[in-house]
Design a protein around this motif. Structure first.
Motif, PDB file in Angstrom:
ATOM      1  N   ASP A 161       1.071  -1.061   0.073  1.00 48.69           N
ATOM      2  CA  ASP A 161      -0.050  -0.072   0.085  1.00 48.69           C
ATOM      3  C   ASP A 161       0.801   1.350  -0.015  1.00 48.69           C
ATOM      4  O   ASP A 161       1.468   1.454   1.005  1.00 48.69           O
ATOM      5  N   THR A 172      -6.477   0.575  -2.438  1.00 49.95           N
ATOM      6  CA  THR A 172      -4.963   1.182  -2.580  1.00 49.95           C
ATOM      7  C   THR A 172      -3.714  -0.017  -2.587  1.00 49.95           C
ATOM      8  O   THR A 172      -2.802   0.682  -2.994  1.00 49.95           O
ATOM      9  N   VAL A 174      -1.376  -2.364  -3.746  1.00 57.93           N
ATOM     10  CA  VAL A 174      -1.076  -2.829  -5.285  1.00 57.93           C
ATOM     11  C   VAL A 174      -0.258  -4.429  -5.134  1.00 57.93           C
ATOM     12  O   VAL A 174       0.475  -4.497  -4.340  1.00 57.93           O
ATOM     13  N   VAL A 192       6.376  -0.564  -6.190  1.00 56.31           N
ATOM     14  CA  VAL A 192       5.766   0.580  -6.279  1.00 56.31           C
ATOM     15  C   VAL A 192       6.408   1.842  -5.975  1.00 56.31           C
ATOM     16  O   VAL A 192       7.424   1.879  -5.556  1.00 56.31           O
ATOM     17  N   THR A 295      -5.307  -2.582 -15.067  1.00 54.64           N
ATOM     18  CA  THR A 295      -5.474  -1.780 -13.694  1.00 54.64           C
ATOM     19  C   THR A 295      -5.322  -2.821 -12.464  1.00 54.64           C
ATOM     20  O   THR A 295      -5.791  -4.131 -12.646  1.00 54.64           O
ATOM     21  N   ALA A 296      -5.214  -2.290 -11.284  1.00 56.56           N
ATOM     22  CA  ALA A 296      -4.996  -3.154 -10.048  1.00 56.56           C
ATOM     23  C   ALA A 296      -6.420  -3.937  -9.759  1.00 56.56           C
ATOM     24  O   ALA A 296      -6.660  -4.803  -9.143  1.00 56.56           O
ATOM     25  N   ASN A 322      -3.096   2.524 -10.267  1.00 58.07           N
ATOM     26  CA  ASN A 322      -2.392   1.304  -9.895  1.00 58.07           C
ATOM     27  C   ASN A 322      -2.375   0.187 -11.011  1.00 58.07           C
ATOM     28  O   ASN A 322      -3.657  -0.032 -11.317  1.00 58.07           O
ATOM     29  N   TYR A 323      -1.353  -0.237 -11.518  1.00 59.29           N
ATOM     30  CA  TYR A 323      -1.380  -1.128 -12.526  1.00 59.29           C
ATOM     31  C   TYR A 323      -0.703  -2.440 -12.296  1.00 59.29           C
ATOM     32  O   TYR A 323       0.217  -2.454 -11.431  1.00 59.29           O
ATOM     33  N   GLY A 342       3.526  -4.974  -9.861  1.00 54.06           N
ATOM     34  CA  GLY A 342       2.438  -4.065  -9.498  1.00 54.06           C
ATOM     35  C   GLY A 342       3.152  -2.614  -9.481  1.00 54.06           C
ATOM     36  O   GLY A 342       4.063  -2.384  -8.786  1.00 54.06           O
ATOM     37  N   SER A 344       2.516   1.399  -8.965  1.00 48.59           N
ATOM     38  CA  SER A 344       1.757   2.716  -8.671  1.00 48.59           C
ATOM     39  C   SER A 344       2.269   3.871  -9.205  1.00 48.59           C
ATOM     40  O   SER A 344       3.154   4.528  -8.900  1.00 48.59           O
TER      41      SER A 344
END
Length: 419
Positions: A161, A172, A174, A192, A295-296, A322-323, A342, A344
């Motif tokens: 996070d 939030t 990832v 991230v 996306t997340a 977030n991807y 992941g 951000s």
């Protein structure tokens, strides 16, 4: 004489037992495995403590988290709180411990769960954080630890996070790509960019079906950061005193429309010939790698297959969000690093992701010619052969022991014989 003979026999037995090999323990954790690790108790070697209940025993420095189902769901065995226990290699062996003596375990029996542990760490805002962990899963209806019978579709992942929140169910967080493999160690990794002065790392396991054994074992976590580069401050220059000028007439001006700040992600797959996890000079691009950008929350953004010539593939107009990026190599390649990231992606942020794999094609099997007219020997039942071997082993052990005892007795009687 009887006492002396007994003593000699015990000494011989003790000597023979001393020659027997001791059970091996897990390898000690390497101090250089994660230089700059920011986590407390990352290898779970610094003790465990109960957290509100005896069946919730968590490694010091970490906190448990789980998602509770409704009363009706938990009564039927869905979304129950898992049990948390230390896995001790000195008691249970090294099967479920990656290194050192301990690993963190959580599980449910004939029930599903979604949960794990987390740790909050202070970092400078804007830092790029990389988090990794090793995990092994056992999910089965069969109590044999080597068997995986009707598994419960147990998936594992890790997350960060970037805002420092401590809710594992928050949007939030990832997460890395979820992986479902059994009875083998898996390394998960996620990266991230910190959006606050603290981030929170999460370990997560969750199963779909209520089978008898749904266990996950975690070890050797690692968190490192790359601190943001400080911006240079300009020294103000001395200004001349302006001369008086005529006051101009105010004329209306159009306010320019602000240009949205976007982020960039580039993707590249290469042949990691020396399997060192980084691209060195001369290591070529790999065609046929299937990249997926989403996306997340699982919404697909794009899919791309490499051609081994025109990479890196660049996405330079991405909305900050977030991807999750995943890469799937062709069957002849063995990944030498993470295959999922992941991200951000903040305004103006850029990430250059490289995916490496070692080329290891499966050798083509050759057909062995079958000899003709060779009589087939009568097979010996394996169980009988095994029993015969075990019997010979036991007899050889008894003969060795008897020989040792007889030798001790003979020496003793020789010494006692009058001259």
């Amino acid at each position: 004489m009887i006492r002396r003979t007994t003593l000699h026999a015990l000494l011989v037995v003790a000597f023979l037992l001393a020659l027997a090999p001791l059970p091996a323990l897990a390898a000690p954790p390497s101090q250089d495995a994660c230089p700059g690790n920011l986590l407390a108790n990352p290898g779970f070697e610094q003790g465990f403590s109960a957290r509100g209940a005896g069946e919730v025993e968590v490694a010091n420095g970490w906190e448990p988290w789980w998602i509770n189902g409704s009363p009706a769901e938990t009564e039927q065995g869905f979304l129950r709180r898992p049990e948390y226990k230390p896995e001790n290699a000195q008691v249970f062996g090294t099967r479920r411990v990656h290194s050192g003596t301990f690993a963190q375990k959580w599980f449910t029996t004939f029930a599903t769960h979604t949960g794990g542990i987390f740790q909050r760490v202070n970092v400078p805002a804007g830092s790029v954080a990389t988090f990794s962990a090793w995990v092994q899963v056992w999910s089965s209806q069969d109590p044999n630890p080597d068997a995986v019978v009707e598994p419960g579709n147990y998936r594992v992942s890790i997350g960060i996070d970037p805002t420092g929140g401590t809710n594992g169910a928050a949007g939030t967080v990832v997460w890395s790509e979820e992986v479902m493999q059994y009875n083998t160690w898996i390394k998960l990794q996620v990266q991230v960019k910190a959006q606050a002065d603290a981030i929170t790392v999460f370990l997560r396991g969750r199963n779909e079906y209520r089978v008898k054994f749904n266990d996950s074992y975690w070890d050797d976590t690692c968190l490192t950061i790359v601190r943001p580069t400080p911006k240079a401050t300009n020294t103000p220059k001395a200004t001349n005193t302006p001369k008086a000028t005529n006051t101009p007439t105010n004329t209306p001006t159009n306010t320019p429309t602000p240009t949205p700040v976007v982020g960039r992600i580039s993707l590249l797959a290469y042949q990691d010939a020396n399997a060192n996890g980084q691209r060195d000079e001369g290591e070529v691009l790999v065609p046929g790698v299937e990249f997926t950008l989403q996306t997340a929350d699982g919404a697909k953004v794009d899919a791309y297959t490499t051609d081994g010539k025109s990479e890196p593939k660049v996405y330079d107009q991405l909305t900050p969000a977030n991807y999750v990026v995943t890469g799937k190599f062709p069957a002849a390649y063995v990944p030498t690093g993470p295959t999922a990231w992941g991200i951000s992606l903040g305004p103006g942020a850029a990430f250059d992701l490289t995916f490496g794999a070692r080329y290891a094609p499966t050798p083509t099997a050759t057909r062995t010619p079958i000899a003709t007219r060779t009589p087939t020997p009568t097979p010996v039942p394996q169980k009988a052969a095994a029993s015969l071997g075990e019997g010979l082993y036991e007899i050889s052990g008894l003969l060795t022991l008897a020989l040792a005892i007889g030798l001790g007795v003979g020496l003793y009687l020789r010494r006692r014989k009058p001259s």
